[in-house]
Scaffold this active site. Sequence first.
Site, PDB file in Angstrom:
ATOM      1  N   GLU A  17       0.835  -1.206   0.000  1.00  0.00           N
ATOM      2  CA  GLU A  17       0.000   0.000   0.000  1.00  0.00           C
ATOM      3  C   GLU A  17       0.869   1.255   0.000  1.00  0.00           C
ATOM      4  O   GLU A  17       1.853   1.334   0.739  1.00  0.00           O
ATOM      5  CB  GLU A  17      -0.917   0.001   1.232  1.00  0.00           C
ATOM      6  CG  GLU A  17      -1.834   1.214   1.256  1.00  0.00           C
ATOM      7  CD  GLU A  17      -2.869   1.119   2.355  1.00  0.00           C
ATOM      8  OE1 GLU A  17      -3.593   0.105   2.401  1.00  0.00           O
ATOM      9  OE2 GLU A  17      -2.938   2.061   3.161  1.00  0.00           O
ATOM     10  N   THR A  48      -3.905   4.946  -1.557  1.00  0.00           N
ATOM     11  CA  THR A  48      -4.966   5.455  -0.684  1.00  0.00           C
ATOM     12  C   THR A  48      -5.592   6.739  -1.253  1.00  0.00           C
ATOM     13  O   THR A  48      -5.049   7.369  -2.172  1.00  0.00           O
ATOM     14  CB  THR A  48      -4.450   5.716   0.747  1.00  0.00           C
ATOM     15  OG1 THR A  48      -3.444   6.729   0.694  1.00  0.00           O
ATOM     16  CG2 THR A  48      -3.878   4.451   1.360  1.00  0.00           C
ATOM     17  N   TYR A  49      -6.717   7.110  -0.640  1.00  0.00           N
ATOM     18  CA  TYR A  49      -7.516   8.251  -1.097  1.00  0.00           C
ATOM     19  C   TYR A  49      -7.841   9.111   0.120  1.00  0.00           C
ATOM     20  O   TYR A  49      -8.327   8.586   1.132  1.00  0.00           O
ATOM     21  CB  TYR A  49      -8.811   7.707  -1.714  1.00  0.00           C
ATOM     22  CG  TYR A  49      -9.745   8.733  -2.288  1.00  0.00           C
ATOM     23  CD1 TYR A  49      -9.574   9.189  -3.595  1.00  0.00           C
ATOM     24  CD2 TYR A  49     -10.810   9.237  -1.546  1.00  0.00           C
ATOM     25  CE1 TYR A  49     -10.448  10.117  -4.151  1.00  0.00           C
ATOM     26  CE2 TYR A  49     -11.689  10.167  -2.088  1.00  0.00           C
ATOM     27  CZ  TYR A  49     -11.499  10.606  -3.401  1.00  0.00           C
ATOM     28  OH  TYR A  49     -12.368  11.516  -3.947  1.00  0.00           O
ATOM     29  N   HIS A  77      -7.913   3.254  -3.899  1.00  0.00           N
ATOM     30  CA  HIS A  77      -8.896   3.297  -2.819  1.00  0.00           C
ATOM     31  C   HIS A  77      -9.851   4.439  -3.173  1.00  0.00           C
ATOM     32  O   HIS A  77      -9.458   5.414  -3.808  1.00  0.00           O
ATOM     33  CB  HIS A  77      -8.250   3.651  -1.478  1.00  0.00           C
ATOM     34  CG  HIS A  77      -7.250   2.647  -0.975  1.00  0.00           C
ATOM     35  ND1 HIS A  77      -6.933   2.526   0.364  1.00  0.00           N
ATOM     36  CD2 HIS A  77      -6.478   1.728  -1.615  1.00  0.00           C
ATOM     37  CE1 HIS A  77      -6.027   1.580   0.528  1.00  0.00           C
ATOM     38  NE2 HIS A  77      -5.724   1.082  -0.660  1.00  0.00           N
ATOM     39  N   GLY A 108     -14.802   5.868   4.455  1.00  0.00           N
ATOM     40  CA  GLY A 108     -14.003   7.031   4.842  1.00  0.00           C
ATOM     41  C   GLY A 108     -14.548   7.599   6.133  1.00  0.00           C
ATOM     42  O   GLY A 108     -15.578   7.134   6.645  1.00  0.00           O
ATOM     43  N   ASP A 109     -13.856   8.583   6.665  1.00  0.00           N
ATOM     44  CA  ASP A 109     -14.282   9.175   7.931  1.00  0.00           C
ATOM     45  C   ASP A 109     -14.989  10.495   7.671  1.00  0.00           C
ATOM     46  O   ASP A 109     -14.599  11.245   6.771  1.00  0.00           O
ATOM     47  CB  ASP A 109     -13.074   9.381   8.839  1.00  0.00           C
ATOM     48  CG  ASP A 109     -12.484   8.040   9.246  1.00  0.00           C
ATOM     49  OD1 ASP A 109     -13.248   7.201   9.759  1.00  0.00           O
ATOM     50  OD2 ASP A 109     -11.284   7.827   9.015  1.00  0.00           O
TER      51      ASP A 109
HETATM   52  P1  FAD Z   1     -18.107   0.925   6.772  1.00  0.00           P
HETATM   53  O1  FAD Z   1     -17.928  -0.473   6.318  1.00  0.00           O
HETATM   54  O2  FAD Z   1     -19.193   1.684   6.135  1.00  0.00           O
HETATM   55  O3  FAD Z   1     -18.220   0.906   8.342  1.00  0.00           O
HETATM   56  C1  FAD Z   1     -18.085   2.102   9.100  1.00  0.00           C
HETATM   57  C2  FAD Z   1     -18.808   1.944  10.429  1.00  0.00           C
HETATM   58  O4  FAD Z   1     -20.212   1.890  10.190  1.00  0.00           O
HETATM   59  C3  FAD Z   1     -18.474   0.666  11.198  1.00  0.00           C
HETATM   60  O5  FAD Z   1     -18.460   0.970  12.576  1.00  0.00           O
HETATM   61  C4  FAD Z   1     -19.618  -0.276  10.869  1.00  0.00           C
HETATM   62  O6  FAD Z   1     -19.873  -1.204  11.910  1.00  0.00           O
HETATM   63  C5  FAD Z   1     -20.780   0.703  10.730  1.00  0.00           C
HETATM   64  N1  FAD Z   1     -21.772   0.264   9.751  1.00  0.00           N
HETATM   65  C6  FAD Z   1     -21.546  -0.259   8.519  1.00  0.00           C
HETATM   66  N2  FAD Z   1     -22.707  -0.500   7.898  1.00  0.00           N
HETATM   67  C7  FAD Z   1     -23.692  -0.111   8.754  1.00  0.00           C
HETATM   68  C8  FAD Z   1     -25.116  -0.095   8.688  1.00  0.00           C
HETATM   69  N3  FAD Z   1     -25.768  -0.542   7.610  1.00  0.00           N
HETATM   70  N4  FAD Z   1     -25.805   0.392   9.749  1.00  0.00           N
HETATM   71  C9  FAD Z   1     -25.159   0.862  10.853  1.00  0.00           C
HETATM   72  N5  FAD Z   1     -23.809   0.855  10.980  1.00  0.00           N
HETATM   73  C10 FAD Z   1     -23.092   0.388   9.931  1.00  0.00           C
HETATM   74  N6  FAD Z   1      -9.662   5.816   4.785  1.00  0.00           N
HETATM   75  C11 FAD Z   1      -9.444   6.812   3.888  1.00  0.00           C
HETATM   76  O7  FAD Z   1      -9.874   7.943   4.118  1.00  0.00           O
HETATM   77  N7  FAD Z   1      -8.757   6.590   2.721  1.00  0.00           N
HETATM   78  C12 FAD Z   1      -8.258   5.368   2.403  1.00  0.00           C
HETATM   79  O8  FAD Z   1      -7.628   5.204   1.353  1.00  0.00           O
HETATM   80  C13 FAD Z   1      -8.463   4.284   3.322  1.00  0.00           C
HETATM   81  N8  FAD Z   1      -8.000   3.053   3.059  1.00  0.00           N
HETATM   82  C14 FAD Z   1      -8.236   2.024   3.931  1.00  0.00           C
HETATM   83  C15 FAD Z   1      -7.760   0.746   3.622  1.00  0.00           C
HETATM   84  C16 FAD Z   1      -7.953  -0.314   4.512  1.00  0.00           C
HETATM   85  C17 FAD Z   1      -7.421  -1.693   4.151  1.00  0.00           C
HETATM   86  C18 FAD Z   1      -8.644  -0.094   5.748  1.00  0.00           C
HETATM   87  C19 FAD Z   1      -8.836  -1.216   6.721  1.00  0.00           C
HETATM   88  C20 FAD Z   1      -9.134   1.180   6.050  1.00  0.00           C
HETATM   89  C21 FAD Z   1      -8.942   2.248   5.150  1.00  0.00           C
HETATM   90  N9  FAD Z   1      -9.420   3.542   5.420  1.00  0.00           N
HETATM   91  C22 FAD Z   1      -9.194   4.558   4.529  1.00  0.00           C
HETATM   92  C23 FAD Z   1     -10.108   3.847   6.678  1.00  0.00           C
HETATM   93  C24 FAD Z   1     -11.657   3.795   6.548  1.00  0.00           C
HETATM   94  O9  FAD Z   1     -12.120   4.717   5.612  1.00  0.00           O
HETATM   95  C25 FAD Z   1     -12.220   4.086   7.948  1.00  0.00           C
HETATM   96  O10 FAD Z   1     -11.987   3.018   8.810  1.00  0.00           O
HETATM   97  C26 FAD Z   1     -13.667   4.511   7.976  1.00  0.00           C
HETATM   98  O11 FAD Z   1     -13.949   4.995   9.300  1.00  0.00           O
HETATM   99  C27 FAD Z   1     -14.661   3.371   7.744  1.00  0.00           C
HETATM  100  O12 FAD Z   1     -14.599   2.915   6.483  1.00  0.00           O
HETATM  101  P2  FAD Z   1     -15.255   1.500   6.118  1.00  0.00           P
HETATM  102  O13 FAD Z   1     -15.147   1.377   4.660  1.00  0.00           O
HETATM  103  O14 FAD Z   1     -14.695   0.441   6.986  1.00  0.00           O
HETATM  104  O15 FAD Z   1     -16.768   1.807   6.556  1.00  0.00           O
END
Ligand code: FAD
Length: 320
Positions: A17, A48-49, A77, A108-109
Amino acid sequence: MTRITDLLAAGPTVSFEFGPPRSPEAAATLERTLVELEPLQPSFVSVTYGAGGSTRDTTREIVEHIRRDTAMTPMPHLTCVAHRRAEVTDIVQGYRDSGIENLLALAGDPPAGGAAEAGDFRYAVELIELVRDVGDFSVGVAAHPEGHPRSTDRASDRRHLAAKLAVADFGITQFFFRANDYFTMVDELAALGVHTPVIPGVIPITNVGQVERFATLAGAAFPVELADRLHAVADRPDDLRRIGVDVASALTRELLDGGAPGIHFYTLNFARATKAIFANLGLPRGLRPRVPPTSRIQGQNRGQNRRAEAEPRTGAPPPF
Ligand code: FAD
């Protein structure tokens, strides 16, 4: 281009990555790192993005550069929170039209400070749907072995993860330090009926303070005995790097021996530690699991033979 789904079906993958550089010096470092890591022939590399689109153009440029100028397969990403649907559609169509076949779909956050910008998405699963509508991508998602940091209870977090993986092609985990956290997550997903391959993410520690900060943000427990070992040599960079590489090598070996479908290295845009782990483990030839995959990971691999850096310093992009 190569689809990650096909790579995973053929055997264990190894991937790296990278993050978009934030200065001309960081761009030069990334370029050197790409040159140094390309001969290791990773299965794919990811870029990453910046959440909310802060690196929209640079992510795209680096992905294009890797696709055009190297033999490596890049995967962008993409995050969806704080984005409009039309904007995200445009980005995904752009990747499709330039021949990109893999994409890591993330929520994303939300923007810091609580003032949520207008956006059309809440969860990563909504982005998967959009990506599937736009093109025939191999779609990956994020997984958090110790639970997502914003999640208040583990059971619902696992259910949301299972629902997301059920419609994705593969997952990649946040980094962690105890192999058991990964295997427990895989078992819990299997109990929920989900066997989508999830690639564990490994971070080589070369700067203890930095990785402790990252771990806090990522919700990854930093084991006390490991912290003590590293702090004891914190002022001896060579010893620190050696321990960091040994720890990451041992974790990588344990994960592969237990049947993990691949390893994703968080390089922080540096090559040296990743190269040292490869040398330690005899990768990529050593990628084949030494024990039958079914011994640790129920179902995930069943029936398949799945098969020079400076210290990270200020300016290294954060891992995800
Ligand atoms: P989700 O899968 O949508 O989950 C987020 C939260 O919502 C979790 O607590 C989950 O339990 C909850 N949730 C999910 N679905 C529901 C639902 N239907 N109802 C209620 N709650 C729900 N961030 C960046 O900004 N840029 C990047 O390039 C990046 N790359 C990453 C690569 C990897 C391998 C990993 C592990 C993380 C990366 N992240 C990145 C961080 C990620 O964006 C954050 O962890 C973000 O807070 C959550 O993204 P997610 O896709 O896991 O979200």
